[in-house]
Structures are given as structure tokens and as C-alpha cells.
Design a protein around this motif. Structure first.
Motif, short mmCIF file in Angstrom:
data_model
loop_
_atom_site.label_atom_id
_atom_site.label_comp_id
_atom_site.label_asym_id
_atom_site.label_seq_id
_atom_site.Cartn_x
_atom_site.Cartn_y
_atom_site.Cartn_z
N CYS A 78 25.77 29.47 34.77
CA CYS A 78 25.06 30.19 33.91
C CYS A 78 24.39 29.25 33.14
O CYS A 78 23.46 30.08 32.29
CB CYS A 78 25.99 30.83 33.15
SG CYS A 78 27.28 30.25 32.16
N ALA A 91 34.09 32.72 32.71
CA ALA A 91 33.60 33.98 32.99
C ALA A 91 32.93 33.68 34.51
O ALA A 91 33.30 34.63 35.34
CB ALA A 91 32.52 34.10 32.02
N CYS A 92 32.27 32.52 34.72
CA CYS A 92 31.58 32.51 35.82
C CYS A 92 32.51 32.25 37.19
O CYS A 92 32.44 32.70 38.25
CB CYS A 92 30.56 31.37 35.80
SG CYS A 92 29.26 31.61 34.83
N LYS A 115 35.73 33.20 37.12
CA LYS A 115 36.40 34.41 37.46
C LYS A 115 35.39 35.57 38.36
O LYS A 115 36.11 35.99 39.40
CB LYS A 115 36.49 35.28 36.05
CG LYS A 115 37.35 36.68 36.25
CD LYS A 115 37.59 37.49 34.83
CE LYS A 115 38.35 38.57 35.09
NZ LYS A 115 38.18 39.37 33.87
N ASP A 116 34.14 35.41 38.08
CA ASP A 116 33.36 36.44 39.05
C ASP A 116 33.39 35.63 40.37
O ASP A 116 33.47 36.52 41.43
CB ASP A 116 31.93 36.54 38.60
CG ASP A 116 32.01 37.35 37.11
OD1 ASP A 116 32.88 38.09 37.01
OD2 ASP A 116 31.03 37.19 36.59
N TYR A 117 33.20 34.42 40.64
CA TYR A 117 33.15 33.75 41.80
C TYR A 117 34.43 33.90 42.55
O TYR A 117 34.47 34.18 43.77
CB TYR A 117 33.15 32.09 41.45
CG TYR A 117 33.04 31.45 42.80
CD1 TYR A 117 32.08 31.56 43.84
CD2 TYR A 117 33.66 30.12 42.74
CE1 TYR A 117 32.17 30.84 45.04
CE2 TYR A 117 33.73 29.55 43.94
CZ TYR A 117 32.82 29.70 45.06
OH TYR A 117 33.03 28.98 46.25
N THR A 126 36.91 36.25 42.30
CA THR A 126 37.13 37.71 42.40
C THR A 126 36.55 38.25 43.65
O THR A 126 37.21 38.75 44.49
CB THR A 126 36.82 38.48 41.19
OG1 THR A 126 37.57 38.19 40.17
CG2 THR A 126 37.02 39.95 41.50
N VAL A 127 35.19 37.83 43.78
CA VAL A 127 34.67 37.89 45.06
C VAL A 127 35.39 37.29 46.22
O VAL A 127 35.74 37.85 47.21
CB VAL A 127 33.16 37.47 44.95
CG1 VAL A 127 32.65 37.76 46.42
CG2 VAL A 127 32.55 38.30 43.96
N GLN A 152 38.64 38.89 46.85
CA GLN A 152 38.48 40.53 47.45
C GLN A 152 37.99 40.44 49.07
O GLN A 152 38.50 41.56 49.76
CB GLN A 152 37.50 41.11 46.47
CG GLN A 152 38.13 41.63 45.40
CD GLN A 152 37.11 42.27 44.40
OE1 GLN A 152 35.96 41.95 44.76
NE2 GLN A 152 37.59 43.01 43.47
N VAL A 206 41.91 35.32 37.02
CA VAL A 206 41.68 36.32 37.68
C VAL A 206 42.70 37.66 37.15
O VAL A 206 42.52 38.78 37.51
CB VAL A 206 41.68 36.52 39.34
CG1 VAL A 206 40.75 35.47 39.72
CG2 VAL A 206 43.08 35.82 39.64
#
Length: 246
Positions: free
Chosen positions: A115, A137-138, A140-142, A144-145, A148, A175
Motif C-alpha cells: 500500500c 492490513a495488506c 490480512k486481505d492477501y 484471507t483471499v 478462502q 486472519v
């Protein structure tokens, strides 16, 4: 250690009224081995009895005396080893060192290469193998995808061509508990899938991993106790020919 304590006390007396700290440091760094007549730091002999040889708070012992139990030895209580073993002491030192490094890391600021924002270390994750740092934060998003999508083997450092992998503790911290449970389950399943001697219970509502005996064709689920043929996955049919092989 008792001899070192005595020598430090002597230096304290010699430097009475003056700064003694630097003299202590110089002695401990440069003169310790020579003062103790130790040729190598790897030849240090520890007391055989350790802390168990101390009889009372005064440090009086009759079990570590070189001349026998009849003569008591007065130990400097500052030099008493108060840990169970050297290994325990080393572990304590390493834990303390790691805690101090974490404290230092948390207090500094770092640039996230995802970011491009500057964040304090307490809001970042540090991959120790490659030294890359990204904000939580970055990551976590990475992650999480990735979880999933079932790509639990790909939770590595986002840096291109970097082979560093996030530890389970880092993943859990990023996560959360619920998603980490899925990650943990999928990771275990992917590992079991690579094992030739492991199959899953055929019952849809069970699916417990079952370890097979070498050369055997029967599996018994440890959870639901279902006995099945490892070839056709139906109930075990003993000497009857299996439809898969007949």
C-alpha cells in the motif's frame, strides 16, 4: 561466579568515589577468562550439585566442598545458579532477546511495499528469513483471499520470487480464529493427501483420516468404527472378490 563477584567487589573498593561501571565492563569483557584461569569458554566446569547444594539463605553448603563434607563452604548468594539447567538459562536469554527485538521493531516505522504507507512496527509483520516487512492490513486481505480459495500452501511473503512462508502464529494473528481454523484444516488435509498410506473414511458425515496397514485392503475408521475396503470404499467384504479388482 563467586570469584567474579569478589573481583567486582574489589574493583568497587579500588574505584571508591569514582565511576566503576566502565572498569567492571572492561574486566568482564577482557579479563574474565584470564582471571579465572580458563583457556577456553567451552571448558567451563559447572557445580555438580547446582542449586541443590545450598543449605540455607546464607549460602552455606557442605556438599560442594573440595575438602569433603566436614568443611562448610560459604557461597556468594549472588553467584547461585537459580535455574534448573544451563539449557533453561539459554532459553530464558533467547526469549528475552527475542522480546527486546520485538519491542524495538514495534517502536520503529516501516514502509509497506503493497500500500506504500508508512506504519509503525506494531502494525506490521516481519518475515525473518527474508527480512521483508508488510503492514498487517495488506497481509490480512492477501491471506484471507488465499485461504478462502483453498490456497493454504501459498501463504508466503508477497515479494515476487520470495520463498519465505508465514508461520502459523503469524497467520492466526492476521486472519483471526475462524479463518485460521479453516486454514489449519485445509493445511492438514493437503498434507494427508500426499501420504500414500492415508485414506479418508468413506462415510460422508465422517471423513476421518484412516492410517492403512502395509499391504492391507481393510481400513477401520477410528471415529465411527466403520470397516471398509480400501479399494472400492464399500463395507469390508473379507475374502470376497472386490469389484475393483475382479
Amino acid at each position: 561466579l563467586a570469584l567474579l563477584c569478589q573481583r567486582l567487589d574489589d574493583l568497587w573498593v579500588e574505584y571508591a568515589g569514582e565511576v566503576v561501571l566502565f572498569a567492571w565492563m572492561q574486566f568482564l569483557k577482557e579479563g574474565t577468562l584470564e582471571y579465572l584461569k580458563i583457556n577456553s569458554p567451552y571448558e567451563i566446569q559447572l557445580c555438580e550439585f547446582g542449586p541443590k547444594c545450598i543449605k540455607n539463605n546464607l549460602g552455606i553448603s557442605d556438599s560442594c566442598s573440595a575438602t569433603g563434607p566436614a568443611e562448610a563452604v560459604i557461597w556468594d548468594t549472588r553467584a547461585i545458579q537459580d535455574v534448573e539447567s544451563v539449557t533453561t538459562l539459554i532459553d530464558c536469554i533467547l526469549d528475552f532477546n527475542e522480546a527486546q527485538q520485538k519491542k524495538c521493531f514495534d517502536s520503529k516505522s516501516y514502509m509497506c511495499d503493497i500500500c506504500f504507507s508508512e506504519k509503525v512496527g506494531s502494525e506490521c509483520t516481519h518475515f525473518k528469513k527474508c527480512e521483508h516487512i508488510y503492514c498487517n492490513a495488506c497481509l490480512k486481505d492477501y491471506y484471507t483471499v488465499q485461504i478462502q480459495d483453498g490456497q493454504v500452501q501459498a501463504l508466503n511473503c508477497p515479494e515476487p520470487k520470495c520463498s519465505s512462508v508465514a508461520t502459523p502464529a503469524q497467520v492466526k494473528l492476521l486472519v483471526g480464529e475462524e479463518l485460521f481454523s479453516r486454514y489449519d484444516r485445509l493445511l492438514l488435509q493437503s498434507s494427508l493427501d500426499l501420504m500414500a498410506d492415508v485414506v479418508y473414511c468413506p462415510r460422508p458425515n465422517c471423513r476421518t483420516p484412516v492410517m492403512l496397514e502395509p499391504g492391507g485392503e481393510m481400513g477401520i475408521c477410528s471415529s465411527c468404527k466403520y470397516a471398509f475396503c480400501t479399494l472400492c470404499k464399500l463395507a469390508y467384504h473379507a475374502v470376497a472378490y472386490c469389484n475393483i479388482t475382479s
